[in-house]
Enzyme design. Structure first.
Site, PDB file in Angstrom:
ATOM      1  N   ASP A 177      39.956  30.651  40.454  1.00 17.33           N
ATOM      2  CA  ASP A 177      40.228  31.519  41.600  1.00 17.33           C
ATOM      3  C   ASP A 177      41.742  31.708  41.637  1.00 17.33           C
ATOM      4  O   ASP A 177      42.482  30.794  41.996  1.00 17.33           O
ATOM      5  CB  ASP A 177      39.730  30.831  42.889  1.00 17.33           C
ATOM      6  CG  ASP A 177      40.143  31.579  44.153  1.00 17.33           C
ATOM      7  OD1 ASP A 177      40.701  32.690  44.043  1.00 17.33           O
ATOM      8  OD2 ASP A 177      39.886  31.049  45.257  1.00 17.33           O
TER       9      ASP A 177
ATOM     10  N   LYS B   8      50.018  38.261  43.431  1.00 15.70           N
ATOM     11  CA  LYS B   8      48.740  38.979  43.284  1.00 15.70           C
ATOM     12  C   LYS B   8      48.818  40.387  43.888  1.00 15.70           C
ATOM     13  O   LYS B   8      48.168  41.307  43.410  1.00 15.70           O
ATOM     14  CB  LYS B   8      47.644  38.164  43.978  1.00 15.70           C
ATOM     15  CG  LYS B   8      46.244  38.681  43.750  1.00 15.70           C
ATOM     16  CD  LYS B   8      45.248  37.668  44.267  1.00 15.70           C
ATOM     17  CE  LYS B   8      43.837  38.157  44.225  1.00 15.70           C
ATOM     18  NZ  LYS B   8      42.895  37.113  44.656  1.00 15.70           N
TER      19      LYS B   8
ATOM     20  N   GLU C 202      35.272  38.182  43.648  1.00 22.98           N
ATOM     21  CA  GLU C 202      35.320  36.971  44.498  1.00 22.98           C
ATOM     22  C   GLU C 202      34.063  36.809  45.368  1.00 22.98           C
ATOM     23  O   GLU C 202      33.499  35.715  45.441  1.00 22.98           O
ATOM     24  CB  GLU C 202      36.593  36.988  45.359  1.00 22.98           C
ATOM     25  CG  GLU C 202      37.846  36.733  44.527  1.00 22.98           C
ATOM     26  CD  GLU C 202      39.137  37.120  45.224  1.00 22.98           C
ATOM     27  OE1 GLU C 202      39.097  37.452  46.426  1.00 22.98           O
ATOM     28  OE2 GLU C 202      40.188  37.105  44.565  1.00 22.98           O
TER      29      GLU C 202
ATOM     30  N   ASP D  82      35.646  37.064  54.117  1.00 22.30           N
ATOM     31  CA  ASP D  82      36.694  36.259  53.480  1.00 22.30           C
ATOM     32  C   ASP D  82      38.028  36.494  54.185  1.00 22.30           C
ATOM     33  O   ASP D  82      38.623  37.569  54.059  1.00 22.30           O
ATOM     34  CB  ASP D  82      36.771  36.666  51.998  1.00 22.30           C
ATOM     35  CG  ASP D  82      37.797  35.846  51.229  1.00 22.30           C
ATOM     36  OD1 ASP D  82      38.617  35.150  51.859  1.00 22.30           O
ATOM     37  OD2 ASP D  82      37.795  35.909  49.988  1.00 22.30           O
TER      38      ASP D  82
END
Ligand code: AMP
Length: 602
Positions: free
Chosen positions: A9, A70, A147, A169
């Site tokens: 992850d 990211k 994800e 999330d």
């Protein structure tokens, strides 16, 4: 052993790496910590830092530290670090190398392959950049995995039957919600929505502002002006925020936080969960709009969702589960650690690609809700058997949660804490695990707050404590084997009781026929009573109840005109209580209280 494939992850703030061992995903930890902060930096003497060390220098040396890389993946940009410039995938590769080395060292073999997760909304360029980052870290990227798909795999790796999972999330800096559909091993993200600039960091900022404003009003000193003070307060409010996920209050304390006229100033602020929830509510409402849009886009109605899965550290905020449960009419799932869920799912995908069969992640949870008995007002009448769950069913163990309750009578000096397990709203249909009385409470008006805390260990040892907030007076009991006890006796005791109740369903408005319901001694009306439940409107309910009691006592001695007026106001108050209109309850209470005050005087 076949060649290991890592599940990674690669997150905006944190990253993790997992593999499946003995059919279960295992996240690699270093110094006991499974999380590698997604920070890269250069130390003062030019050494490369990845993870915690880089994060630690971020506040002091931002020019030598890179975070949230990211967000830049897939962009044609260069990022300066020291006297060199790097592409985003090169920085990500440094994080991937650190994760790979951590796994290799613990597996004792070199690792060359990985599954890496990306957000469902990542476009081709962002996915391609992630692949490149993997290759730069000498990893063959055997799959780029969404994800939310990874998260859904931890709850049901087989994915045989048609399943629609809503994955919510909420991390430190990003939010997304996806609808994942799976059938016969084919998994698809039907829709995904979110906000790439919303997360727990924003909650920290709101708390920080609250605390800084309060300090300014009190001391006329602006804490945000000083970088070091600001960093200290930010760390303290983040810790307080975590506390508020499990307890109704948190204290933010920092000694020597500032100086004024040669005098040291200390920070000491208490914040309640209610205040905090009111602060973050507008942001959470935005996330709920995204939930609706994801449902609309996927053409799936809320009732067709089989499971609601929570991912990301911020989803431990209880208000999130409450809002989702209200909207979707089903419980949320966070049994699999929301910080590690995506890495575990990536590990499961990796193992399945290597030909292994994997079962759902095993977690230790409370199989039943645990809480206490309290008084509730239903339709204006007392209902003394309300079950107030404190540790909700499916909470991962070890667990610690507390809630606030209030006394019912003026000058009430004792309260019985009666502990139950089960899911029914009426405690008499649940299983009693123990009880104790806390006495010697302050002689104050009804509504004296008590904090009741439940701590449950992995071995099933339950500690229950009650503390008077104003004085700190505390009493507690420990119940050994709380989990096993329920399992063993559930069938015989609780079920017999249930059978009896089944034929004799209770109407709450009826006066309670105590002996019929329970083998235990029923609480007499004179027994020390607790407290309305830890829910909306409880303060108003306690106040209304005390007033109604007083009005009932007085009403028999009044002349016809006054009696009519008091009856009318009592009726109005009961209606407002029944409708749970708390503003109306407050205004009816004020009116009734005024007239009672006047009648007592004459
Ligand atoms: P993630 O990006 O998924 O690692 O999530 C990190 C965010 O989760 C940070 O904002 C943390 O402050 C937040 N967080 C972690 N634990 C808790 C908790 N117990 N209650 C509320 N927020 C939390």
């Amino acid at each position: 052993m076949s060649e290991p494939i890592l599940g990674i992850d690669l997150g905006t703030t944190n990253s993790e790496v997992a593999v499946v061992r003995d059919g279960q995903p295992h996240v690699f930890a270093e110094d006991g910590d499974p999380i590698l902060p997604s920070f890269v930096g250069l130390s003062e003497d030019g050494r490369l830092l990845v993870g915690k060390a880089a994060r630690n220098q971020w506040v002091l040396a931002p020019e030598r530290t890179i975070k949230s890389i990211k967000r830049k993946m897939g962009q044609d940009v260069k990022i300066r670090l020291g006297d060199q410039e790097f592409r985003p995938q090169e920085i990500s590769a440094m994080i991937l190398r650190a994760l790979r080395d951590r796994a290799s060292a613990q597996l004792g073999v070199p690792v060359r392959k990985a599954v890496i997760t990306v957000p469902a909304y990542f476009n081709d360029a962002q996915r391609q950049a992630t692949r490149e980052a993997g290759e730069l870290a000498d990893l063959e990227v055997v799959r780029i995995l969404n994800e939310p798909t990874a998260a859904s795999l931890t709850y049901d790796p087989s994915q045989r039957e048609l399943q629609r999972v809503l994955v919510y999330d909420l991390g430190g800096g990003t939010f997304d919600v996806s609808i994942v559909q799976s059938q016969e091993g084919v998994i698809e993200v039907l829709a995904s929505h979110g906000d790439t600039a919303l997360g727990g960091d924003d909650f920290d900022d709101l708390l920080l502002k609250h605390v800084v404003d309060k300090f300014k009003t009190e001391h006329d000193v602006d804490l945000s002006g000083n970088l070091a003070s600001r960093a200290r307060v930010l760390r303290a409010v983040e810790a307080a925020k975590r506390q508020l996920s499990y307890h109704p209050f948190a204290r933010i304390e920092e000694e020597f936080i500032a100086e004024k006229n040669g005098q040291a100033l200390h920070l000491n602020v208490e914040i309640s969960r209610e205040e905090y929830e009111a602060m973050i509510r507008p942001m959470l409402d935005r996330t709920m709009d995204c939930v609706q849009r994801a449902l609309d886009d996927s053409r799936v109605v809320g009732s067709a969702i089989n499971k609601v899965v929570l991912v990301g550290g911020s989803t431990r905020t209880p208000l999130i589960s409450r809002l989702l449960e209200e909207r979707l009419g089903q419980p949320t799932h966070q049994e699999v650690n929301p910080d590690l869920c995506v890495a575990m799912g990536a590990g499961i995908q990796a193992a399945m690609m290597g030909g292994a069969s994997v079962g759902p992640v095993l977690v230790d949870i409370t199989p039943h809700s645990m809480g206490i008995k309290c008084l509730d007002l239903l339709q204006g009448f007392d209902f003394p058997f309300r079950f107030a769950p404190i540790l909700k069913r499916n909470t991962p163990l070890p667990a610690s949660q507390s809630e606030i309750f209030h006394t019912v009578h003026d000058n009430q000096d004792a309260v019985e804490i009666d502990v139950y397990q089960g899911e029914r709203e009426d405690v008499r249909q649940n299983y009693q695990v123990g009880k104790f009385t806390i006495s010697g409470l302050s002689k104050v008006a009804a509504g004296n707050p008590l904090v009741v805390q439940l701590d449950l260990t992995l071995d099933g040892i339950l500690k229950v404590s009650a503390r008077e907030r104003a004085t700190g007076l505390q009493k507690q009991i420990t119940i050994e084997n709380a989990l096993a006890k329920f399992e063993r006796e559930e069938r015989d005791v609780a079920r017999q009781r249930l059978d009896r109740l089944w034929n004799n369903v209770e109407r709450p408005e009826a006066d309670y026929p105590a002996d019929e319901w329970s083998d235990d001694a029923p609480p007499s009306r004179e027994a020390p009573e607790l407290v309305a439940g830890p829910r909306e409107g409880q303060r108003e309910t306690v106040q209304a109840r005390a007033l109604l009691e007083k009005a009932e006592r007085l009403v028999g001695n009044l002349n016809a005109e006054d009696k009519e007026e008091v009856d009318r106001l009592m009726e109005q108050l009961r209606t407002a209580l029944t409708d749970r209109k708390w503003n109306d309850v407050t205004s009816a209470c004020n009116e009734l209280s005024d007239i009672l005050f006047y009648l007592e005087e004459v």
